[in-house]
Scaffold this active site. Structure first.
Site, PDB file in Angstrom:
ATOM      1  N   GLY A 119     155.313 -40.061  58.921  1.00  0.00           N
ATOM      2  CA  GLY A 119     155.112 -41.504  58.711  1.00  0.00           C
ATOM      3  C   GLY A 119     155.174 -41.861  57.234  1.00  0.00           C
ATOM      4  CB  THR A 120     153.694 -40.119  54.278  1.00  0.00           C
ATOM      5  OG1 THR A 120     152.395 -40.143  54.841  1.00  0.00           O
ATOM      6  CG2 THR A 120     153.634 -40.281  52.774  1.00  0.00           C
ATOM      7  CB  ILE A 141     146.994 -29.070  59.469  1.00  0.00           C
ATOM      8  CG1 ILE A 141     146.614 -30.059  60.567  1.00  0.00           C
ATOM      9  CG2 ILE A 141     146.160 -29.280  58.226  1.00  0.00           C
ATOM     10  CD1 ILE A 141     145.240 -29.765  61.163  1.00  0.00           C
ATOM     11  CG  ASP A 142     149.574 -31.492  63.556  1.00  0.00           C
ATOM     12  OD1 ASP A 142     148.503 -30.896  63.334  1.00  0.00           O
ATOM     13  OD2 ASP A 142     149.633 -32.562  64.182  1.00  0.00           O
ATOM     14  CD  GLN A 291     142.270 -27.091  63.735  1.00  0.00           C
ATOM     15  OE1 GLN A 291     143.306 -26.699  64.224  1.00  0.00           O
ATOM     16  NE2 GLN A 291     141.551 -28.039  64.301  1.00  0.00           N
TER      17      GLN A 291
HETATM   18  O1  F6P Z   1     148.457 -35.228  61.873  1.00  0.00           O
HETATM   19  C1  F6P Z   1     147.594 -34.191  61.697  1.00  0.00           C
HETATM   20  C2  F6P Z   1     146.402 -34.292  62.588  1.00  0.00           C
HETATM   21  O2  F6P Z   1     145.698 -33.167  62.223  1.00  0.00           O
HETATM   22  C3  F6P Z   1     146.700 -34.327  64.092  1.00  0.00           C
HETATM   23  O3  F6P Z   1     146.858 -33.062  64.663  1.00  0.00           O
HETATM   24  C4  F6P Z   1     145.493 -35.039  64.637  1.00  0.00           C
HETATM   25  O4  F6P Z   1     145.760 -35.651  65.873  1.00  0.00           O
HETATM   26  C5  F6P Z   1     145.236 -36.032  63.576  1.00  0.00           C
HETATM   27  O5  F6P Z   1     145.604 -35.421  62.358  1.00  0.00           O
HETATM   28  C6  F6P Z   1     143.823 -36.553  63.545  1.00  0.00           C
HETATM   29  O6  F6P Z   1     143.626 -37.265  62.376  1.00  0.00           O
HETATM   30  P1  F6P Z   1     142.624 -38.485  62.132  1.00  0.00           P
HETATM   31  O7  F6P Z   1     141.508 -38.367  63.111  1.00  0.00           O
HETATM   32  O8  F6P Z   1     142.198 -38.299  60.708  1.00  0.00           O
HETATM   33  O9  F6P Z   1     143.429 -39.704  62.319  1.00  0.00           O
END
Ligand code: F6P
Length: 380
Positions: A119-120, A141-142, A291
């Site tokens: 998205g960024t 992290i994904d 994580q």
């Molecule tokens: O995009 C990375 C991530 O770690 C996803 O796996 C997870 O769904 C999301 O961030 C959760 O992020 P937040 O709760 O900060 O929106």
């Protein structure tokens, strides 16, 4: 000639943000370029919330290499091309990107570094179309940013998950239980798959393979028949059953055109079903933000430093509107257009924006083959 550059960190944080920021600043300083940071990602760019960053004595970027988080913050809900604004007691969404362009020009920023995921980088590419020099650095992290082999922050997340699996292993073995670990991974199962291999799990359920719970139960019952009355299962938060849907905890309001689903519950669901199908007690642990926080692994410190240094080098060479990437194990760059634009290289898959181009686990990947080869059940 570059004089001033600025960094913004955007999206969910990862371990390694600060290491990238530090490497950009140091490379900039070594080339007599001034470095700035916009606070809280694109929101800071919109509000012109900017600070000078430096590593000189009493500078604000000293000692940050091993520090988790981001010294310039990050924002998970700041799409300035579709930004929530209160008007007459109602929230309306507006394109405020011109205000951001104005701020970049006002601050005389010659290049903007965008540290973030899909998205960024989509917004970065849209700024490049408005004439701004941008260079992206792939974070998440994904590990799901297209066109790069690895994103920074991913290795730390996998290490945390593997450590959790080691711990769950001993308690699971002691109490003859099925221990389920839910890890992050919205659309891509990289963390689940790699940590399952690193942590010796028996089952790994990932978003790319809709699972049949009976297959996972079969694996656990086969182990039980061999006298192994415990099993360890990794479930990506975005895993879903065949003919089922993803587990949604609640729906947020982060704007139009973005995925507003907050995921949750995938691990618990799997644990309950496995308990019923196997007769073994099952417990679920959700690893969550563990994580993302804390100090990066040595691998992530090096990767982040490489990415930061490369990003600044690209700027010095005038190679704007690109993403720093790892290709065949080496630093490289690709046009942002190829990553998130209309000409994206990999076929579009479901993701955070309608145009997204996330890198998901491919069935030919060595990790999938390795997992299958050693008998990790992937729910199929
Ligand atoms: O995009 C990375 C991530 O770690 C996803 O796996 C997870 O769904 C999301 O961030 C959760 O992020 P937040 O709760 O900060 O929106």
């Amino acid at each position: 000639m570059l004089k001033k550059v600025a960094i913004l960190a955007n999206g969910g944080d990862v371990s390694g943000f600060n290491a990238v920021i530090r490497a950009i600043i140091k490379t900039a300083e070594n080339n007599n370029v001034e470095c700035y940071g916009f606070i809280d990602g694109y929101r800071g760019l919109l509000n012109n919330d900017i600070i000078r960053l430096c590593t000189s004595a009493n500078g604000n970027a000293i000692g940050i290499l091993p520090k988790g988080g981001s010294i310039i913050g990050s924002s998970t809900n700041a799409n300035v091309f579709n930004y929530p604004v209160e008007e007459n007691g109602k929230t309306v969404y507006k394109d405020l990107s011109d205000k951001c362009v104005e701020n970049i020009k006002k601050n005389e920023i010659d290049c903007l570094f965008t540290l973030g995921g899909d998205g960024t980088q989509k917004s970065a590419r849209d700024f490049s179309l408005k004439g701004i020099n941008v260079i992206g650095v792939p974070k998440t992290i994904d590990n799901d940013v297209a066109c790069t082999e690895i994103t920074f922050g991913y290795n730390t997340a996998v290490s945390v998950a593997a450590d959790a699996l080691d711990r769950l292993h001993t308690t699971g073995e002691t109490h003859h239980r099925i221990m389920v670990l839910e890890v992050m991974g919205r659309y891509a199962g990289w963390i689940a798959l790699e940590s399952a291999i690193a942590g010796g799990a028996d089952v790994a359920l990932i978003p790319e393979i809709p699972y049949d719970i009976n297959k996972a139960a079969e694996k656990i019952l086969n182990r039980k028949a061999l006298g192994k009355e415990f099993s360890v299962v990794v479930v990506a938060e975005g895993a879903m059953p065949i003919n089922g849907s993803i587990s949604i905890k609640n729906v947020r309001n982060n704007g139009n055109g973005v995925d507003n689903n907050k995921l949750g519950g995938a691990g618990e669901k799997v644990a309950q079903q496995l308990q019923e199908l196997t007769g073994l007690e099952a417990r679920c642990t959700v690893l969550g933000y563990m994580q993302r926080g804390g100090t990066p692994t040595a691998y992530d410190r090096v990767l982040s430093t490489k990415y930061g240094a490369k990003a600044m080098q690209l700027a010095l060479e005038g190679k704007f509107n690109t993403l720093a990437v790892i290709k065949n194990g080496r630093l490289d760059s690709v046009p942002l257009e190829d990553v998130v634009g209309e000409n994206k290289v990999i076929g579009a898959v479901s993701g955070n924006t309608p145009e997204s181009n996330l890198k998901r686990v491919n069935m030919d990947d060595d990790l999938v083959k390795t997992a299958r080869s050693i008998g990790i059940n992937l729910g199929d």
